[in-house]
Design an enzyme around this catalytic site. Structure first.
Site, short mmCIF file in Angstrom:
data_model
loop_
_atom_site.label_atom_id
_atom_site.label_comp_id
_atom_site.label_asym_id
_atom_site.label_seq_id
_atom_site.Cartn_x
_atom_site.Cartn_y
_atom_site.Cartn_z
N ARG A 26 0.85 -1.18 0.00
CA ARG A 26 0.00 0.00 0.00
C ARG A 26 0.89 1.24 0.00
NH1 ARG A 26 -3.79 -1.50 5.23
NH2 ARG A 26 -4.79 -3.40 4.39
N ASP B 223 0.46 5.36 0.73
CA ASP B 223 -0.50 6.28 1.33
C ASP B 223 -0.92 7.36 0.34
OD1 ASP B 223 -0.29 4.90 3.74
OD2 ASP B 223 1.28 6.23 4.52
N ARG C 270 7.65 7.41 6.40
CA ARG C 270 7.46 8.82 6.69
C ARG C 270 7.71 9.12 8.18
NH1 ARG C 270 1.64 9.89 4.81
NH2 ARG C 270 2.09 11.97 5.67
#
Length: 250
Positions: free
Chosen positions: A50, A52, A197
């Site tokens: 995935r 974001d 992140r």
């Protein structure tokens, strides 16, 4: 039926992420809609991971099943590129073993986070622009070496996710300079949601002298997301590589 790996790239600026969501348009949705139009039947795809909202992919891999011989794969790739929006591109379709899985068979994934202190109208969608005055990248690289000594990264994971373990094996992490850009590259067998992140945001605090390298190690050991720094801006992050064993491909 044949199974194919779809090798693709996209800019994440306009999307709620890779995975289908009820409250926005995803890259997965765009791809599945295009496949359904061309193949005239629902064609679900499974991504290698995935990304974001706002995060890019220079390489994403997904698998699908289609009643199409391998020699027709280049034609399907061309048709998809004609139908998909300009910020999503199909690089190629590769026939693979019937049991090959884009997510579970991936050996490693590599992300890059790019920052600059210089305004540039040609890279503003892909690069995080911020003040780098006083940023100590050597000290940040010392902290990067600490990362490779741990496996449990609960402190950098989004809370309340549905994963069974927060263990990851990081085999490379570090900052390099490319002209007026500074690039953080990290490679691991898997990543947690929001992990890169969160790592980058915390490394910024090390670089600014707000945390020591020892503090960085202690927050990893604490396994508490509240102790880590704020997540870095999404647009500087890109998934750039995914590796597989060669015997998957036909």
């Amino acid at each position: 039926m044949y199974r194919y790996f779809i090798h693709m790239s996209y800019s994440g600026m306009a999307y709620c992420g890779w995975q289908n969501q009820p409250n926005g348009t995803s890259v997965q949705q765009c791809l599945e809609d295009a496949l359904a139009t061309i193949l005239r039947r629902p064609t679900p795809v499974t991504g290698a991971g995935r990304t974001d909202a706002g995060v890019h992919a220079r390489l994403m891999v997904a698998h699908m099943d289609a009643d199409m011989p391998p020699e027709d794969a280049p034609f399907l790739a061309d048709k998809l590129n004609r139908l998909l929006p300009r910020d999503i591109a199909i690089n190629r379709l590769s026939p693979v073993r019937p049991d090959a899985h884009a997510r579970f068979d991936a050996l490693s994934r590599t992300y890059r986070y790019t920052v600059t202190g210089v305004k540039n109208p040609f890279n503003h969608e892909w690069v995080c622009r911020m003040s780098l005055r006083g940023m100590d990248f050597a000290r940040m690289n010392d902290a990067c070496r600490v990362l490779c000594g741990y496996t449990d990264f609960t402190s950098f994971s989004k809370l309340h996710t549905d994963v069974k373990t927060n263990d990851c094996r990081i085999d490379h992490a570090g900052w390099t300079q490319e002209g007026d850009l500074w690039v953080f590259t990290i490679r691991a067998d898997r990543f947690l949601r929001n992990m890169v992140r969160a790592v980058v945001g915390t490394l910024f605090e090390v670089g600014r002298g707000r945390r020591s390298v020892d503090d960085f190690a202690r927050l990893i050991e604490a396994k508490d997301r509240r102790l880590a720094g704020a997540s870095a801006e999404a647009k500087g992050l890109a998934l750039v590589d995914i590796t597989y064993s060669g015997d998957i491909f036909l």
